[in-house]
Enzyme design. Structure first.
Site, PDB file in Angstrom:
ATOM      1  N   THR A   1       0.940  -1.118  -0.027  1.00  0.00           N
ATOM      2  CA  THR A   1      -0.032  -0.064   0.102  1.00  0.00           C
ATOM      3  C   THR A   1       0.826   1.146  -0.112  1.00  0.00           C
ATOM      4  O   THR A   1       1.779   1.437   0.927  1.00  0.00           O
ATOM      5  CB  THR A   1      -1.102   0.018   1.212  1.00  0.00           C
ATOM      6  OG1 THR A   1      -1.700  -1.198   1.179  1.00  0.00           O
ATOM      7  CG2 THR A   1      -1.731   1.278   1.313  1.00  0.00           C
TER       8      THR A   1
ATOM      9  N   GLN B   1      -3.593  -7.463  -6.558  1.00  0.00           N
ATOM     10  CA  GLN B   1      -4.325  -7.972  -5.174  1.00  0.00           C
ATOM     11  C   GLN B   1      -5.454  -7.423  -4.920  1.00  0.00           C
ATOM     12  O   GLN B   1      -5.603  -6.036  -5.009  1.00  0.00           O
ATOM     13  CB  GLN B   1      -3.365  -7.666  -4.100  1.00  0.00           C
ATOM     14  CG  GLN B   1      -3.623  -8.374  -2.828  1.00  0.00           C
ATOM     15  CD  GLN B   1      -2.999  -7.858  -1.589  1.00  0.00           C
ATOM     16  OE1 GLN B   1      -3.098  -6.665  -1.332  1.00  0.00           O
ATOM     17  NE2 GLN B   1      -2.362  -8.827  -0.781  1.00  0.00           N
TER      18      GLN B   1
ATOM     19  N   HIS C   1      -6.796 -11.144  -1.298  1.00  0.00           N
ATOM     20  CA  HIS C   1      -6.206 -10.681  -0.060  1.00  0.00           C
ATOM     21  C   HIS C   1      -6.724 -11.282   1.053  1.00  0.00           C
ATOM     22  O   HIS C   1      -7.872 -11.219   1.405  1.00  0.00           O
ATOM     23  CB  HIS C   1      -6.180  -9.047   0.181  1.00  0.00           C
ATOM     24  CG  HIS C   1      -5.252  -8.653   1.310  1.00  0.00           C
ATOM     25  ND1 HIS C   1      -4.598  -9.485   2.147  1.00  0.00           N
ATOM     26  CD2 HIS C   1      -4.666  -7.551   1.569  1.00  0.00           C
ATOM     27  CE1 HIS C   1      -3.854  -9.025   2.917  1.00  0.00           C
ATOM     28  NE2 HIS C   1      -3.851  -7.495   2.585  1.00  0.00           N
TER      29      HIS C   1
ATOM     30  N   ASN D   1      -3.793 -10.607   7.030  1.00  0.00           N
ATOM     31  CA  ASN D   1      -3.686  -9.388   7.929  1.00  0.00           C
ATOM     32  C   ASN D   1      -4.845  -8.720   8.204  1.00  0.00           C
ATOM     33  O   ASN D   1      -4.835  -7.486   8.592  1.00  0.00           O
ATOM     34  CB  ASN D   1      -2.770  -8.280   6.741  1.00  0.00           C
ATOM     35  CG  ASN D   1      -1.581  -8.813   6.558  1.00  0.00           C
ATOM     36  OD1 ASN D   1      -0.773  -9.832   7.209  1.00  0.00           O
ATOM     37  ND2 ASN D   1      -0.729  -8.121   5.560  1.00  0.00           N
TER      38      ASN D   1
ATOM     39  N   TYR E   1      -7.997  -8.543   7.375  1.00  0.00           N
ATOM     40  CA  TYR E   1      -9.165  -7.901   6.430  1.00  0.00           C
ATOM     41  C   TYR E   1     -10.156  -8.891   6.188  1.00  0.00           C
ATOM     42  O   TYR E   1     -10.132 -10.178   6.868  1.00  0.00           O
ATOM     43  CB  TYR E   1      -8.440  -7.481   5.226  1.00  0.00           C
ATOM     44  CG  TYR E   1      -7.248  -6.505   5.446  1.00  0.00           C
ATOM     45  CD1 TYR E   1      -7.497  -5.162   6.036  1.00  0.00           C
ATOM     46  CD2 TYR E   1      -5.934  -6.775   4.961  1.00  0.00           C
ATOM     47  CE1 TYR E   1      -6.907  -4.265   6.365  1.00  0.00           C
ATOM     48  CE2 TYR E   1      -5.051  -5.664   5.270  1.00  0.00           C
ATOM     49  CZ  TYR E   1      -5.220  -4.682   6.045  1.00  0.00           C
ATOM     50  OH  TYR E   1      -4.425  -3.720   6.125  1.00  0.00           O
TER      51      TYR E   1
ATOM     52  N   ASN F   1      -4.051  -6.206  12.863  1.00  0.00           N
ATOM     53  CA  ASN F   1      -5.223  -5.516  12.601  1.00  0.00           C
ATOM     54  C   ASN F   1      -5.885  -6.178  13.801  1.00  0.00           C
ATOM     55  O   ASN F   1      -7.396  -6.676  13.632  1.00  0.00           O
ATOM     56  CB  ASN F   1      -5.878  -5.589  11.456  1.00  0.00           C
ATOM     57  CG  ASN F   1      -5.252  -4.554  10.558  1.00  0.00           C
ATOM     58  OD1 ASN F   1      -5.315  -3.512  11.090  1.00  0.00           O
ATOM     59  ND2 ASN F   1      -5.112  -5.012   9.304  1.00  0.00           N
TER      60      ASN F   1
ATOM     61  N   ARG G   1       9.607  -4.128   1.772  1.00  0.00           N
ATOM     62  CA  ARG G   1      10.109  -2.956   2.024  1.00  0.00           C
ATOM     63  C   ARG G   1      11.400  -2.960   1.134  1.00  0.00           C
ATOM     64  O   ARG G   1      11.710  -1.730   0.858  1.00  0.00           O
ATOM     65  CB  ARG G   1      10.373  -2.875   3.545  1.00  0.00           C
ATOM     66  CG  ARG G   1       9.306  -2.559   4.264  1.00  0.00           C
ATOM     67  CD  ARG G   1       9.746  -2.446   5.777  1.00  0.00           C
ATOM     68  NE  ARG G   1       8.626  -2.242   6.608  1.00  0.00           N
ATOM     69  CZ  ARG G   1       8.361  -1.308   7.713  1.00  0.00           C
ATOM     70  NH1 ARG G   1       9.420  -0.913   8.075  1.00  0.00           N
ATOM     71  NH2 ARG G   1       7.218  -1.222   8.295  1.00  0.00           N
TER      72      ARG G   1
END
Length: 366
Positions: A28, A104, A179, A182, A184, A239, A321
């Site tokens: 993101t 995604q 997805h 994480n 969601y 999350n 990253r």
């Protein structure tokens, strides 16, 4: 030079032929044109993806399947014609540079705020409020308690994923990654920390896996199993999500995904962006059980990635990253060259700084 290493050799991921086994993870970056309708495809967006097209496979940033699926400012969608047109410029640039790209597709479920969804209350499997904040144009705000989706609404969300997959192919993507990680929406159905339902979508392992498999089956029906993957994070606390027995629910899911012959499972091994040695799920078992491509992710460096693929622990390795800060990551890994350090302050900031201005190896050496 590491060029003879398997990590840098061509392979197939389902129906997708890739030049190497280095995958760019979904990232993101919050640089879509929000005012115009969450549209990607600016000159800056195109350049960002083009720069990183040395990856064998790029997984796009999370792209919402509907306005209600949006959880962050300036994230792109893939439900409108204008969004599809915007993505075309990106996929064309990636293909021209010799890489492949999948979209995604995501729905954030309860991890959002009415400021981001046009005033609509967030939705989830159950009305369980997560301990998280959302960043909106009105600043940092607590997310509200979501409302539970009805059975009819669940069927509508499945169709939204299916349309998103069709739109992805229309936009020139080589496939999609659902997805399911994480914290969601797909993950919320899977894990009993968020799913307290007592109908056919809650309670037993089979029931909690039902929504994920309906999404998978819908997307397969639309674009074919060989162009479908899913991202899973069985033990991450991201999350504010948890499960009482990850091995049971994700083990059953992996077995069902294997039966369907999908292209890949993209595993976050451990806590997303954190420790790898989190108990609760046997990733080596998943590797043995799933016969498609196993993409490993979470804290890998070049040496770890080479070892994982050489030893057979993984078929490919995804980097996040490191790809933000090193647009030419694959050539750098091949040469064991020094890496640029990412600047977290610019991960989600608007504009080109920290987005398309990280130097490539040749530029850095000049």
């Amino acid at each position: 030079m590491n060029t003879t290493r398997k990590l840098f050799q061509p392979t197939r991921i389902g129906d997708i032929e890739v030049a190497n086994r280095v995958v760019m993870a979904p990232l993101t970056r919050s640089r879509a044109d929000e005012a115009a309708g969450d549209i990607p495809g600016s000159t800056m967006n195109v350049e960002y993806y083009r720069q990183r097209s040395n990856a064998g496979l790029i997984i796009s940033e999370g792209t919402q399947v509907s306005p209600l699926g949006k959880g962050y400012m300036a994230t792109p969608g893939i439900y409108s014609d204008a969004q599809v047109e915007g993505w075309k410029a990106i996929t064309q640039a990636v293909h021209a540079a010799g890489s492949k790209i999948v979209a995604q597709i995501w729905h954030v479920g309860r991890i959002t705020h009415p400021d981001l969804t046009g005033g609509a209350q967030p939705v989830a499997p159950s009305a369980v409020k997560p301990k998280v904040v959302a960043y909106t144009h009105n600043g940092k705000v607590e997310v509200p308690e979501p409302r539970a989706l009805s059975v009819e609404e669940i069927a509508e969300v499945v169709q939204e994923f299916r349309r998103a997959a069709a739109n992805a192919i229309r936009a020139g993507f080589d496939g999609v990654e659902i997805h399911g990680a994480n914290g969601y929406l797909v993950d919320q159905f899977l894990r009993d920390g968020a799913n307290r339902r007592t109908d056919q979508y809650g309670g037993s392992v089979e029931n909690r896996v039902r929504f994920a498999l309906e999404v998978i089956d819908g997307v397969i029906a639309e674009i074919g199993a060989g162009r479908v993957g899913i991202r899973l994070s069985p033990v991450t606390p991201a999350n504010d999500l948890s499960d009482s027995n990850p091995q049971a629910v994700f083990g059953h899911l992996v077995e069902e995904l294997n039966k369907r012959g999908i292209a890949f499972i993209h595993f976050v091994e451990g806590a997303t962006g954190g420790p790898r040695d989190v108990p609760g799920f046997d990733f080596a078992w998943a590797r043995r059980t799933f016969k498609g491509t196993y993409i490993a992710n979470n804290g890998y460096d070049g040496a770890m990635a080479v070892e994982a693929v050489e030893s057979g622990r993984a078929d490919a390795v995804a980097f996040g990253r490191l790809f933000i800060a090193n647009p030419d990551l694959v050539p750098r890994l091949k040469r064991n060259a020094p890496l640029n350090a990412p600047n977290p302050k610019t991960f989600y900031a608007p504009g080109p700084e920290g987005y398309i201005d990280y130097p490539a190896l040749e530029a850095a050496a000049a």
